[in-house]
Design an enzyme around this catalytic site. Structure first.
Site, PDB file in Angstrom:
ATOM      1  CE  LYS A  16      -3.893   3.002  -2.100  1.00 54.51           C
ATOM      2  NZ  LYS A  16      -4.158   4.230  -1.305  1.00 54.51           N
TER       3      LYS A  16
ATOM      4  CG  HIS B  42      28.222  -9.010  10.042  1.00 53.73           C
ATOM      5  ND1 HIS B  42      29.421  -9.691  10.114  1.00 53.73           N
ATOM      6  CD2 HIS B  42      28.238  -8.116  11.073  1.00 53.73           C
ATOM      7  CE1 HIS B  42      30.118  -9.239  11.139  1.00 53.73           C
ATOM      8  NE2 HIS B  42      29.422  -8.288  11.744  1.00 53.73           N
TER       9      HIS B  42
ATOM     10  CD  GLU C 282       2.728   6.912   0.261  1.00 56.90           C
ATOM     11  OE1 GLU C 282       2.361   5.783  -0.106  1.00 56.90           O
ATOM     12  OE2 GLU C 282       2.367   7.443   1.325  1.00 56.90           O
TER      13      GLU C 282
END
Length: 446
Positions: free
Chosen positions: A414, A302, A281
């Site tokens: 938003k 793994h 961000e």
């Protein structure tokens, strides 16, 4: 043992860091100007004395509750979760009783309904964290929990609410004034991803009995030298945060556009998620930046480590270790011969061996790597790590020529979400939504 950065495998010979290192005087001047103007409270922590008093006043109040439900998202939740996982792991272990922290950090109806159904209202404090007081994912849950508390507790509902928000304005500040709800402020100019060592992260830490003073003390040790009014370029050049920033900027010049945060302290794995928001961000601006990739040792040896070692050569790595983790139980002495190499050895030695092997393999695969080795896995070291990575991120952004303190791109999503919920205004966004939703789609079953 000391906390150190090991630069041995950082590929310094292949990077042009000098151009950035030579800007130390410029960056020192900028730091001094920004801290003097009060725009970097993450480093100066001017709120610390008042916060400590407020937390002490909250201590007895919080002691009366068994459950804390934290309503927050992004930087309002990631730091608290990292601290809980690192220093209160018993909550996630069998047979836990006592204090429990629950974090509602998503628009998740399943989880919210479980909280409403299973948390005992009389033993629960609801902490809502939103600087602006307008984050709908958080405030929307506050509305529902407020109704839940009112129905269950009557007039006492507000005693079970705690708000962390702007000191002067916003919807939640209005709730404080209307209902007399307890509240602590989010300091001005303190963005969510930099806020873990404010009331945002320290209220949950205090509730769980984590050493708040040690967290703050560790952060001060790293941040205080950067907050001096008379900071010189020479002093800044010697600071590990600036050295990491020069490395981070130089890596991007060479096409290393992914930054792995490999945590070989298992309980600290959630710091990888905290770092991911901090780095992404802050630095993902104007077509620039590097993608953070959280990874946990040894789990991700793994899973994704194949890509790290044998995939595209665009990855660098911050590698978090601690040589003084618990030794754990010993392996039995009567193991089959194929496992004889661990007979009678401490279980914890396996983690250290795995970490060493992975560091060597990453370096051999051409992955530039800086090891952050902590002397111990304590709250003080966590405070130092938070301050180090936060300061390094800010300085990296400045060296890149972008603003590491804003997040303009996330605002569009938003606004579109609000338009979808038919919020007032937003006519342009509503038109874009209509066009998007009525466009011909390429849909295929699977």
């Amino acid at each position: 043992m000391a906390d150190i950065l090991d630069w041995t495998n950082a590929a310094l010979n292949d990077l042009d860091m000098n151009a950035y290192a030579e800007r130390a005087d410029e960056m020192a001047g900028r730091l001094s100007a920004e801290t003097s103007a009060g725009r970097l409270p993450f480093l100066t922590m001017p709120y610390e004395a008042g916060l400590r008093r407020e937390l002490e006043e909250l201590r007895e109040y919080l002691h009366d509750f068994e459950h804390m439900l934290l309503l927050g998202i992004g930087g309002s939740a990631l730091g608290a979760r990292a601290l809980q996982r690192a220093f209160f792991p018993q909550q996630d272990q069998p047979g836990h009783t006592g204090q429990s922290l629950w974090i509602a950090d998503n628009v998740d109806a399943y989880a919210l309904e479980a909280y409403l159904a299973k948390l005992p209202p009389e033993k629960t404090v609801v902490v809502t964290v939103s600087k602006s007081g307008g984050t709908i994912e958080t405030v929307g849950q506050y509305f529902i929990l407020k109704q839940w508390a009112q129905k269950s507790l009557g007039d006492a509902w507000s005693d079970h609410m705690l708000l962390v928000t702007d000191a002067k304005q916003g919807f939640l500040r209005g709730e404080v004034e209307r209902y007399g709800i307890k509240a602590l402020p989010v300091p001005d100019n303190l963005g969510g991803r930099y806020s873990v060592l404010s009331a945002v992260g320290l209220i949950p830490a205090l509730f769980l009995g984590i050493d708040v003073e040690a967290l703050l003390s560790g952060a001060r040790k790293v941040a205080a030298p950067l907050a001096q009014d008379d900071l010189t370029g020479e002093q800044l050049a010697a600071h590990p945060a600036f050295q990491l920033a020069c490395w981070g900027a130089a890596l991007q010049d060479k096409g290393f556009d992914e930054m792995i945060f490999f945590a070989y302290i298992p309980l600290w794995a959630s710091f990888g998620d905290w770092f991911a928001q901090l780095w992404a961000e802050s630095l993902g601006k104007e077509g620039k930046g590097s993608q953070p990739v959280p990874a946990t040792g040894v789990t991700d040896q793994h899973s994704v480590n194949q890509m790290f070692m044998d995939g595209i050569r665009n990855k660098a790595c911050l590698f978090l270790t601690c040589p003084n983790l618990p030794s754990g139980p010993r392996f039995p002495a009567d193991l089959p011969d194929q496992f004889g190499y661990v007979r009678g050895k401490d279980f914890g030695k396996l983690l250290q061996a795995e970490g060493l092997g992975t560091r060597m393999a990453l370096a051999a695969s051409g992955v530039p790597l800086v090891e952050i080795s902590l002397g111990e896995d304590s709250p003080e070291q966590a405070g130092k790590l938070i301050a180090l990575l936060g300061a390094a991120t800010i300085l990296t952004g400045w060296l890149m020529g972008i603003n590491p303190l804003d997040q303009p791109a996330v605002e569009l999503g938003k606004r579109l979400a609000k338009a979808r919920m038919d919020a007032d205004g937003l006519e342009e966004e509503k038109a874009d939504l209509a066009a998007y939703l009525t466009a011909e789609r390429d849909i295929r079953e699977f």
